[in-house]
Design an enzyme around this catalytic site. Structure first.
Site, mmCIF file in Angstrom:
data_model
loop_
_atom_site.group_PDB
_atom_site.id
_atom_site.type_symbol
_atom_site.label_atom_id
_atom_site.label_comp_id
_atom_site.label_asym_id
_atom_site.label_seq_id
_atom_site.Cartn_x
_atom_site.Cartn_y
_atom_site.Cartn_z
ATOM 1 N N ASN A 7 0.879 -1.161 0.000
ATOM 2 C CA ASN A 7 0.000 0.000 0.000
ATOM 3 C C ASN A 7 0.922 1.218 0.000
ATOM 4 O OD1 ASN A 7 -1.918 1.930 0.591
ATOM 5 N ND2 ASN A 7 -3.022 0.633 2.044
ATOM 6 N N ARG A 96 -2.255 -1.765 -3.949
ATOM 7 C CA ARG A 96 -3.359 -0.801 -3.996
ATOM 8 C C ARG A 96 -2.986 0.249 -5.035
ATOM 9 N NH1 ARG A 96 -4.398 3.958 0.210
ATOM 10 N NH2 ARG A 96 -6.252 4.830 -0.752
ATOM 11 N N HIS A 184 -11.252 5.542 -2.409
ATOM 12 C CA HIS A 184 -11.466 4.776 -1.168
ATOM 13 C C HIS A 184 -12.392 3.589 -1.419
ATOM 14 C CE1 HIS A 184 -10.729 8.744 1.245
ATOM 15 N NE2 HIS A 184 -9.601 8.058 1.144
ATOM 16 N N GLY A 214 -10.437 9.529 7.130
ATOM 17 C CA GLY A 214 -9.038 9.380 7.536
ATOM 18 C C GLY A 214 -8.342 10.702 7.275
ATOM 19 N N ASN A 215 -7.106 10.659 6.739
ATOM 20 C CA ASN A 215 -6.505 11.908 6.272
ATOM 21 C C ASN A 215 -7.297 12.414 5.072
ATOM 22 O OD1 ASN A 215 -4.294 12.440 8.049
ATOM 23 N ND2 ASN A 215 -3.362 10.565 7.248
ATOM 24 N N ARG A 245 -6.801 18.781 2.701
ATOM 25 C CA ARG A 245 -7.482 19.108 1.429
ATOM 26 C C ARG A 245 -8.778 19.859 1.701
ATOM 27 N NH1 ARG A 245 -7.463 13.083 -0.929
ATOM 28 N NH2 ARG A 245 -5.969 12.612 0.713
ATOM 29 N N GLU A 388 -8.289 -2.367 4.315
ATOM 30 C CA GLU A 388 -7.965 -2.300 2.877
ATOM 31 C C GLU A 388 -6.996 -3.395 2.467
ATOM 32 O OE1 GLU A 388 -6.995 1.704 3.472
ATOM 33 O OE2 GLU A 388 -8.536 2.443 2.098
HETATM 34 P P1 ADP Z 1 -5.009 7.514 6.165
HETATM 35 O O1 ADP Z 1 -6.055 8.243 5.391
HETATM 36 O O2 ADP Z 1 -3.646 8.124 6.020
HETATM 37 O O3 ADP Z 1 -5.027 6.005 6.031
HETATM 38 P P2 ADP Z 1 -6.082 7.042 8.835
HETATM 39 O O4 ADP Z 1 -7.297 6.311 8.407
HETATM 40 O O5 ADP Z 1 -5.066 6.296 9.610
HETATM 41 O O6 ADP Z 1 -5.377 7.827 7.664
HETATM 42 O O7 ADP Z 1 -6.582 8.281 9.692
HETATM 43 C C1 ADP Z 1 -5.642 9.204 10.182
HETATM 44 C C2 ADP Z 1 -6.365 10.252 10.963
HETATM 45 O O8 ADP Z 1 -7.137 9.647 12.018
HETATM 46 C C3 ADP Z 1 -5.377 11.152 11.674
HETATM 47 O O9 ADP Z 1 -5.055 12.251 10.902
HETATM 48 C C4 ADP Z 1 -6.153 11.564 12.922
HETATM 49 O O10 ADP Z 1 -6.707 12.842 12.696
HETATM 50 C C5 ADP Z 1 -7.301 10.600 13.032
HETATM 51 N N1 ADP Z 1 -7.359 9.950 14.345
HETATM 52 C C6 ADP Z 1 -6.660 8.889 14.783
HETATM 53 N N2 ADP Z 1 -6.988 8.600 16.075
HETATM 54 C C7 ADP Z 1 -7.913 9.514 16.465
HETATM 55 C C8 ADP Z 1 -8.641 9.766 17.656
HETATM 56 N N3 ADP Z 1 -8.491 9.030 18.751
HETATM 57 N N4 ADP Z 1 -9.524 10.798 17.662
HETATM 58 C C9 ADP Z 1 -9.694 11.571 16.564
HETATM 59 N N5 ADP Z 1 -9.031 11.380 15.416
HETATM 60 C C10 ADP Z 1 -8.153 10.376 15.338
#
Ligand code: ADP
Length: 409
Positions: A7, A96, A184, A214-215, A245, A388
């Protein structure tokens, strides 16, 4: 069968190894080996672990991305983890691929033609598609002629009707591939399959809105297990507000910036993708944890960032419900969706009129793969852990099984 999954992101490389038997398990199994590199400025965090509890973490120089990925994969059989005895133990490698363009939606065996199709659409997702192509080259170098399979994040949304997939610009945009693809998809599809299991219902009886937060953030409207609409479009920039973004903005803002402020395409890309969203509004962070903490301490712009994020989600969810003509369950998934009770409570607050109600106690615990709605709620709320890598491994297993069955007939 041993399936290695890669990934590859713009600033991270995640990889894991699955062992799958003759039948697919109902629940995703754990990986027998996992590796991750995260690049930041001039350093990279390197971590590996295997299922026997051997793990290692290092800070390594960021200079060569390719060298770091080679070390990561080499650790599979070297003294670092010895998860397998050698490269020939791996039966298939799944990648991916973020953007499949107009030609590739279904998982595909990586050939010269498939690589050139991925390259040809890399202008649409430059940071991702090029990293994925590099991953394929490194696998070929280290593992020789092992079959490689590309699984596309755009694939699940191939069932969107033309009315959702076509931008209302000139018709020839669509003919030139300028259309809504959606992203996604690997995780939205996983949620579409997992939700009926959790609800004890059949997939073809359900209308779902899945919130991948997520991000990057996107929603999908899913009817009978198929995507009928989503918030991301031609690129992963459309739709919801995200970590860095902006999501959708009036195109007039862009032409204004170009005409009056002489922004180049590159500067627009930079501001919309890296300097906007939670980070752009708050001025402090793209990480929801920090936004929530700062809001509690009275930081006004962090508070506004959270409020915009919630507002955009509510308006997007409303639109998806309108497209579906109703909803049976709302699914929260990925980093923010799985871990933030505050966010889920704020978003769900306005949908009580639909019969959607959270169980506050369950919501506060953020249980994974669970129903967190109140017993009398008529619209359910689920939290589903994003898987994923497992979905990619499963697609590889399916393709190899189909090929083997064909050969043995
Ligand atoms: P990606 O899109 O890079 O795969 P993730 O799905 O791992 O990202 O999500 C990352 C985001 O999850 C981080 O930027 C953070 O803001 C958020 N995050 C992680 N743990 C928590 C939490 N306990 N409370 C709120 N937001 C969280």
């Amino acid at each position: 069968m041993k399936v290695l999954v890669l990934n590859s992101g713009s600033s991270s490389q995640k990889s894991c190894l699955y062992e799958i038997g003759d039948t697919l398990p109902d629940e995703p199994p754990g990986c027998i080996w996992e590796g991750k590199i995260e690049w930041a400025d001039d350093k990279a965090e390197y971590s590996i672990k295997n299922s026997r509890g051997v793990s290692r973490k290092d800070l390594i120089p960021a200079a060569s991305r390719a060298e770091a990925i080679e070390r990561l994969l080499h650790s599979l059989w070297s003294g670092e983890t010895q998860a397998i005895s050698g490269p020939s133990d791996i039966d298939v490698v799944g990648h991916r691929v973020v953007h499949g363009g107009p030609q590739h939606f279904e998982p595909a065996v990586v050939t010269a033609e498939v690589k050139s199709a991925i390259e040809s659409v890399s202008v649409f997702a430059p940071l991702h598609n090029r990293a994925e192509l590099q991953g394929m080259e490194i696998v070929a170098k280290l593992l020789g002629s092992v079959p490689q399979i590309a699984v596309f994040d755009t694939g699940f949304h191939r069932t969107m009707p033309l009315s959702a997939a076509t931008y209302p610009g000139p018709y020839d945009w669509f003919e030139q591939g300028i259309r809504r693809y959606g992203f996604h998809g690997i995780n939205h599809q996983y949620c579409a399959e997992r939700a009926p299991q959790l609800l004890g219902k059949k997939m073809d009886s359900l209308k779902l809105v899945t919130c991948h937060l997520g991000n990057g953030c996107s929603l999908a409207a899913i009817r009978e297990g198929r995507s009928v609409d989503t918030t991301m479009g031609f690129t992963p920039s459309e739709g919801l507000m995200m970590g860095t973004r902006s999501g959708s903005v009036d195109p007039g803002v862009l032409t204004y910036l170009m005409r009056q402020r002489q922004f180049s395409g590159q500067q627009l890309d930079e501001v919309l993708n890296k300097k906007s969203g939670l980070l752009g509004i708050s001025g402090i962070s793209s990480d929801m944890r920090q936004i929530l903490a700062a809001s509690k301490n009275g930081h006004e712009r962090a508070k506004l960032a959270f409020e915009i994020y919630v507002h955009r989600l509510q308006s997007g969810i409303g639109a998806m419900i309108g497209v579906l003509g109703g909803v049976d369950a709302l699914v929260f998934t990925a980093g923010v969706g799985e871990n933030s009770p505050e966010l889920r409570a704020a978003v769900c607050d306005n949908f009580g009129f639909l019969g959607l109600r959270l169980d506050q106690g369950k919501n506060a615990q953020s249980p994974l793969n669970a129903d967190i709605s109140a017993p009398d709620a008529t619209v359910r709320v689920l939290v589903i852990h994003a898987q994923e890598d497992w979905m990619i491994a499963r697609e590889c297993w399916n393709l190899v099984q189909t090929a083997t069955t064909r050969v043995s007939r």
